[in-house]
Design a protein around this motif. Structure first.
Motif, PDB file in Angstrom:
ATOM      1  N   LEU A 108     -55.968 -10.516 -29.910  1.00 53.74           N
ATOM      2  CA  LEU A 108     -54.675 -10.421 -29.222  1.00 53.74           C
ATOM      3  C   LEU A 108     -54.463  -9.048 -28.581  1.00 53.74           C
ATOM      4  O   LEU A 108     -53.787  -8.914 -27.569  1.00 53.74           O
ATOM      5  CB  LEU A 108     -53.519 -10.682 -30.206  1.00 53.74           C
ATOM      6  N   HIS A 109     -55.080  -8.053 -29.198  1.00 48.03           N
ATOM      7  CA  HIS A 109     -54.977  -6.692 -28.724  1.00 48.03           C
ATOM      8  C   HIS A 109     -55.424  -6.557 -27.257  1.00 48.03           C
ATOM      9  O   HIS A 109     -54.953  -5.683 -26.536  1.00 48.03           O
ATOM     10  CB  HIS A 109     -55.902  -5.872 -29.636  1.00 48.03           C
ATOM     11  N   TYR A 110     -56.358  -7.376 -26.840  1.00 49.40           N
ATOM     12  CA  TYR A 110     -56.924  -7.269 -25.488  1.00 49.40           C
ATOM     13  C   TYR A 110     -56.458  -8.392 -24.570  1.00 49.40           C
ATOM     14  O   TYR A 110     -56.882  -8.487 -23.433  1.00 49.40           O
ATOM     15  CB  TYR A 110     -58.462  -7.268 -25.558  1.00 49.40           C
ATOM     16  N   ARG A 111     -55.620  -9.224 -25.085  1.00 47.83           N
ATOM     17  CA  ARG A 111     -55.225 -10.399 -24.330  1.00 47.83           C
ATOM     18  C   ARG A 111     -54.242 -10.030 -23.221  1.00 47.83           C
ATOM     19  O   ARG A 111     -53.351  -9.212 -23.418  1.00 47.83           O
ATOM     20  CB  ARG A 111     -54.569 -11.391 -25.299  1.00 47.83           C
ATOM     21  N   ILE A 112     -54.397 -10.633 -22.055  1.00 49.38           N
ATOM     22  CA  ILE A 112     -53.436 -10.442 -20.978  1.00 49.38           C
ATOM     23  C   ILE A 112     -52.382 -11.523 -21.195  1.00 49.38           C
ATOM     24  O   ILE A 112     -52.676 -12.716 -21.141  1.00 49.38           O
ATOM     25  CB  ILE A 112     -54.125 -10.569 -19.598  1.00 49.38           C
ATOM     26  N   HIS A 113     -51.184 -11.080 -21.494  1.00 51.21           N
ATOM     27  CA  HIS A 113     -50.243 -12.003 -22.125  1.00 51.21           C
ATOM     28  C   HIS A 113     -49.656 -13.081 -21.253  1.00 51.21           C
ATOM     29  O   HIS A 113     -49.178 -14.084 -21.762  1.00 51.21           O
ATOM     30  CB  HIS A 113     -49.146 -11.224 -22.842  1.00 51.21           C
ATOM     31  N   ASP A 114     -49.705 -12.926 -19.941  1.00 48.65           N
ATOM     32  CA  ASP A 114     -49.097 -14.000 -19.156  1.00 48.65           C
ATOM     33  C   ASP A 114     -50.045 -15.179 -18.934  1.00 48.65           C
ATOM     34  O   ASP A 114     -49.746 -16.112 -18.232  1.00 48.65           O
ATOM     35  CB  ASP A 114     -48.565 -13.467 -17.818  1.00 48.65           C
ATOM     36  N   GLN A 115     -51.221 -15.131 -19.562  1.00 46.24           N
ATOM     37  CA  GLN A 115     -52.161 -16.252 -19.422  1.00 46.24           C
ATOM     38  C   GLN A 115     -51.946 -17.242 -20.558  1.00 46.24           C
ATOM     39  O   GLN A 115     -51.689 -16.846 -21.669  1.00 46.24           O
ATOM     40  CB  GLN A 115     -53.603 -15.744 -19.486  1.00 46.24           C
ATOM     41  N   THR A 116     -52.055 -18.514 -20.244  1.00 47.65           N
ATOM     42  CA  THR A 116     -51.942 -19.518 -21.307  1.00 47.65           C
ATOM     43  C   THR A 116     -53.269 -19.603 -22.038  1.00 47.65           C
ATOM     44  O   THR A 116     -54.317 -19.298 -21.479  1.00 47.65           O
ATOM     45  CB  THR A 116     -51.616 -20.903 -20.726  1.00 47.65           C
ATOM     46  N   GLN A 117     -53.230 -20.052 -23.275  1.00 45.80           N
ATOM     47  CA  GLN A 117     -54.478 -20.087 -24.061  1.00 45.80           C
ATOM     48  C   GLN A 117     -55.365 -21.274 -23.751  1.00 45.80           C
ATOM     49  O   GLN A 117     -54.970 -22.304 -23.385  1.00 45.80           O
ATOM     50  CB  GLN A 117     -54.172 -20.099 -25.541  1.00 45.80           C
TER      51      GLN A 117
END
Ligand code: AKG
Ligand code: FE2
Length: 222
Positions: free
Chosen positions: A213-222
Protein backbone atom coordinates in the motif's frame (compact mmCIF):
# COMPACT_ATOMS: atom_id res chain seq x y z
CA UNK A 1 15.13 -34.43 6.68
CA UNK A 2 13.73 -37.21 4.53
CA UNK A 3 15.39 -38.36 1.33
CA UNK A 4 12.60 -37.00 -0.82
CA UNK A 5 12.77 -33.54 0.79
CA UNK A 6 16.51 -33.47 0.41
CA UNK A 7 16.24 -34.43 -3.25
CA UNK A 8 13.70 -31.67 -3.85
CA UNK A 9 16.00 -29.14 -2.24
CA UNK A 10 18.89 -30.33 -4.37
CA UNK A 11 16.82 -29.95 -7.51
CA UNK A 12 15.50 -26.54 -6.45
CA UNK A 13 18.81 -25.11 -5.48
CA UNK A 14 20.75 -26.88 -8.19
CA UNK A 15 18.44 -25.78 -10.99
CA UNK A 16 17.60 -22.34 -9.79
CA UNK A 17 20.58 -21.07 -7.88
CA UNK A 18 23.82 -22.74 -8.76
CA UNK A 19 23.83 -21.84 -12.41
CA UNK A 20 27.30 -20.47 -12.78
CA UNK A 21 30.27 -22.75 -12.84
CA UNK A 22 32.08 -21.11 -9.94
CA UNK A 23 28.89 -20.81 -7.92
CA UNK A 24 28.07 -22.76 -4.79
CA UNK A 25 26.41 -26.09 -5.41
CA UNK A 26 23.14 -27.04 -3.81
CA UNK A 27 24.71 -29.82 -1.83
CA UNK A 28 27.46 -27.56 -0.55
CA UNK A 29 25.10 -24.79 0.48
CA UNK A 30 22.57 -27.07 2.14
CA UNK A 31 25.04 -29.51 3.61
CA UNK A 32 27.50 -27.01 4.97
CA UNK A 33 25.46 -24.29 6.43
CA UNK A 34 21.98 -25.37 7.35
CA UNK A 35 21.31 -26.41 10.87
CA UNK A 36 17.61 -26.47 11.49
CA UNK A 37 16.61 -25.19 14.89
CA UNK A 38 20.08 -23.91 15.74
CA UNK A 39 20.46 -20.62 17.51
CA UNK A 40 22.37 -17.71 16.11
CA UNK A 41 24.37 -19.77 13.67
CA UNK A 42 26.41 -17.60 11.38
CA UNK A 43 29.15 -18.90 9.21
CA UNK A 44 30.92 -17.50 6.24
CA UNK A 45 33.21 -19.11 3.79
CA UNK A 46 34.93 -17.13 1.12
CA UNK A 47 36.20 -18.76 -2.01
CA UNK A 48 37.09 -16.82 -5.15
CA UNK A 49 33.87 -14.93 -5.24
CA UNK A 50 31.54 -17.17 -3.34
CA UNK A 51 30.00 -16.41 -0.04
CA UNK A 52 27.56 -18.52 1.91
CA UNK A 53 25.79 -17.21 4.92
CA UNK A 54 23.18 -18.80 7.14
CA UNK A 55 21.13 -16.91 9.66
CA UNK A 56 18.74 -18.31 12.20
CA UNK A 57 16.13 -16.05 13.60
CA UNK A 58 13.54 -17.45 16.01
CA UNK A 59 10.23 -15.70 15.39
CA UNK A 60 6.72 -16.66 16.43
CA UNK A 61 6.49 -20.38 17.03
CA UNK A 62 9.18 -21.32 14.54
CA UNK A 63 12.84 -20.97 13.79
CA UNK A 64 13.89 -19.89 10.34
CA UNK A 65 17.13 -20.36 8.52
CA UNK A 66 18.04 -18.36 5.45
CA UNK A 67 20.75 -19.33 3.06
CA UNK A 68 22.05 -16.61 0.82
CA UNK A 69 24.05 -17.91 -2.07
CA UNK A 70 26.48 -15.96 -4.21
CA UNK A 71 25.50 -12.61 -2.77
CA UNK A 72 27.51 -10.70 -5.38
CA UNK A 73 25.45 -11.59 -8.38
CA UNK A 74 22.24 -13.12 -7.12
CA UNK A 75 19.76 -12.15 -4.54
CA UNK A 76 17.49 -15.19 -4.36
CA UNK A 77 17.05 -16.84 -0.99
CA UNK A 78 16.31 -20.33 0.26
CA UNK A 79 14.63 -20.37 3.64
CA UNK A 80 13.98 -23.30 5.93
CA UNK A 81 11.18 -22.84 8.45
CA UNK A 82 11.10 -25.17 11.44
CA UNK A 83 8.04 -25.14 13.68
CA UNK A 84 8.42 -27.11 16.91
CA UNK A 85 5.26 -28.65 18.42
CA UNK A 86 3.28 -26.10 20.39
CA UNK A 87 1.13 -27.27 23.34
CA UNK A 88 -1.45 -24.52 22.75
CA UNK A 89 -1.46 -23.83 19.01
CA UNK A 90 -4.58 -21.68 19.21
CA UNK A 91 -2.64 -19.07 21.20
CA UNK A 92 0.06 -18.42 18.63
CA UNK A 93 1.06 -18.64 14.98
CA UNK A 94 4.15 -20.28 13.53
CA UNK A 95 4.41 -17.48 10.99
CA UNK A 96 2.08 -14.49 10.95
CA UNK A 97 0.00 -13.36 7.98
CA UNK A 98 2.12 -11.96 5.16
CA UNK A 99 2.63 -12.02 1.44
CA UNK A 100 6.08 -12.87 0.18
CA UNK A 101 7.70 -9.65 -1.03
CA UNK A 102 9.78 -11.37 -3.74
CA UNK A 103 8.79 -12.28 -7.28
CA UNK A 104 7.87 -15.93 -6.93
CA UNK A 105 8.11 -18.57 -4.21
CA UNK A 106 8.48 -22.32 -4.63
CA UNK A 107 7.59 -23.91 -1.31
CA UNK A 108 8.00 -27.49 -0.23
CA UNK A 109 6.22 -28.49 2.96
CA UNK A 110 6.35 -31.80 4.77
CA UNK A 111 3.17 -33.78 5.37
CA UNK A 112 2.26 -32.30 8.78
CA UNK A 113 0.28 -29.36 7.36
CA UNK A 114 -0.07 -25.85 8.73
CA UNK A 115 0.14 -23.56 5.71
CA UNK A 116 -3.00 -21.47 5.18
CA UNK A 117 -3.93 -18.92 2.53
CA UNK A 118 -6.43 -16.12 2.85
CA UNK A 119 -9.14 -16.29 0.21
CA UNK A 120 -12.00 -13.80 0.26
CA UNK A 121 -11.23 -13.00 3.90
CA UNK A 122 -11.25 -16.64 5.02
CA UNK A 123 -8.22 -18.72 6.01
CA UNK A 124 -8.01 -21.99 4.09
CA UNK A 125 -5.58 -24.84 4.68
CA UNK A 126 -3.20 -25.76 1.86
CA UNK A 127 -3.22 -29.51 2.25
CA UNK A 128 0.25 -31.01 1.74
CA UNK A 129 0.52 -33.36 -1.23
CA UNK A 130 3.52 -35.70 -1.47
CA UNK A 131 5.92 -34.47 -4.12
CA UNK A 132 4.02 -31.23 -4.79
CA UNK A 133 5.43 -27.73 -4.51
CA UNK A 134 3.35 -24.68 -3.65
CA UNK A 135 3.95 -21.80 -6.05
CA UNK A 136 3.19 -18.38 -4.57
CA UNK A 137 3.15 -15.09 -6.41
CA UNK A 138 5.04 -12.38 -4.54
CA UNK A 139 4.51 -8.62 -4.21
CA UNK A 140 7.17 -7.71 -6.79
CA UNK A 141 5.34 -9.73 -9.45
CA UNK A 142 2.05 -8.12 -8.44
CA UNK A 143 3.61 -4.70 -9.05
CA UNK A 144 5.34 -5.65 -12.30
CA UNK A 145 2.08 -7.07 -13.61
CA UNK A 146 0.14 -4.00 -12.40
CA UNK A 147 -2.15 -6.22 -10.29
CA UNK A 148 -2.81 -8.73 -13.06
CA UNK A 149 -1.20 -11.33 -10.77
CA UNK A 150 -1.89 -10.93 -7.07
CA UNK A 151 0.46 -11.94 -4.29
CA UNK A 152 -1.14 -14.38 -1.89
CA UNK A 153 -1.59 -13.64 1.80
CA UNK A 154 -0.61 -16.67 3.85
CA UNK A 155 0.46 -17.81 7.31
CA UNK A 156 1.55 -20.98 9.10
CA UNK A 157 -0.23 -22.39 12.14
CA UNK A 158 1.41 -24.67 14.70
CA UNK A 159 0.66 -28.28 15.50
CA UNK A 160 0.30 -29.48 19.09
CA UNK A 161 1.99 -32.83 18.54
CA UNK A 162 4.32 -32.72 15.59
CA UNK A 163 7.10 -30.47 14.46
CA UNK A 164 6.92 -29.22 10.91
CA UNK A 165 9.46 -28.22 8.29
CA UNK A 166 8.97 -26.15 5.18
CA UNK A 167 11.51 -25.02 2.62
CA UNK A 168 11.07 -22.16 0.26
CA UNK A 169 12.99 -20.83 -2.69
CA UNK A 170 12.32 -17.10 -3.15
CA UNK A 171 13.08 -15.74 -6.60
CA UNK A 172 14.31 -12.24 -5.80
CA UNK A 173 15.17 -9.20 -7.92
CA UNK A 174 18.61 -7.66 -7.66
CA UNK A 175 18.88 -4.83 -5.12
CA UNK A 176 19.02 -2.07 -7.72
CA UNK A 177 16.21 -3.48 -9.91
CA UNK A 178 13.37 -1.04 -10.37
CA UNK A 179 10.03 -2.50 -9.45
CA UNK A 180 7.24 -0.73 -11.29
CA UNK A 181 4.36 -1.76 -13.51
CA UNK A 182 5.65 -2.84 -16.91
CA UNK A 183 2.48 -1.42 -18.43
CA UNK A 184 3.06 2.29 -18.97
CA UNK A 185 -0.55 3.51 -18.98
CA UNK A 186 -2.48 3.71 -15.69
CA UNK A 187 0.20 2.30 -13.40
CA UNK A 188 -1.15 1.28 -9.99
CA UNK A 189 2.23 1.73 -8.23
CA UNK A 190 5.01 4.27 -7.96
CA UNK A 191 8.46 2.94 -8.94
CA UNK A 192 10.79 1.72 -6.21
CA UNK A 193 13.92 -0.36 -5.99
CA UNK A 194 13.95 -3.84 -4.54
CA UNK A 195 16.42 -2.69 -1.88
CA UNK A 196 14.02 0.04 -0.80
CA UNK A 197 11.10 -2.37 -0.62
CA UNK A 198 13.04 -4.98 1.28
CA UNK A 199 14.30 -2.44 3.79
CA UNK A 200 10.92 -0.88 4.47
CA UNK A 201 9.38 -4.33 4.76
CA UNK A 202 11.89 -5.49 7.36
CA UNK A 203 11.55 -2.18 9.23
CA UNK A 204 7.77 -2.51 9.42
CA UNK A 205 7.79 -6.33 9.66
CA UNK A 206 5.60 -8.35 7.32
CA UNK A 207 1.97 -7.52 8.09
CA UNK A 208 -0.59 -9.00 5.77
CA UNK A 209 -0.31 -7.26 2.42
CA UNK A 210 0.06 -3.78 3.89
CA UNK A 211 3.60 -3.17 2.61
CA UNK A 212 2.38 -2.80 -0.96
CA UNK A 213 0.00 0.00 0.00
CA UNK A 214 2.96 2.24 0.68
CA UNK A 215 3.68 2.44 -3.07
CA UNK A 216 0.17 2.29 -4.35
CA UNK A 217 -1.20 5.16 -6.44
CA UNK A 218 -4.44 5.61 -4.62
CA UNK A 219 -6.82 6.74 -7.30
CA UNK A 220 -6.45 3.41 -9.12
CA UNK A 221 -8.95 0.64 -8.51
CA UNK A 222 -7.57 -2.72 -7.45
O1 AKG B 1 5.92 -22.70 6.45
C1 AKG B 1 5.15 -22.40 5.57
O2 AKG B 1 4.35 -23.18 5.06
C2 AKG B 1 5.13 -20.98 5.05
C3 AKG B 1 6.49 -20.35 4.98
C4 AKG B 1 6.43 -18.96 4.43
O3 AKG B 1 5.39 -18.43 4.18
C5 AKG B 1 7.68 -18.21 4.20
O4 AKG B 1 8.77 -18.71 4.52
O5 AKG B 1 7.58 -17.08 3.68
FE1 FE2 C 1 5.66 -16.70 2.98
Amino acid sequence: MGKVSMRIMEVLMGELLAREEEGVTARTAAGETVEIGGIGQKRRRKGDEEKVEAKVDGRGGGARTEVLVGEQRRNSVVRFNYYPPCPQPSLTLGLGAHSDPHLLTLLHQDLVGGLQICKDGLWMAVRPMPGALVVNIGDALQVWSNDHYKSVEHRAVCNSLRSRLSMGFFLTPMDDATICPLKLSSPHYKPFTWKEYREQMYARRPRGKSNLLHYRIHDQTQ
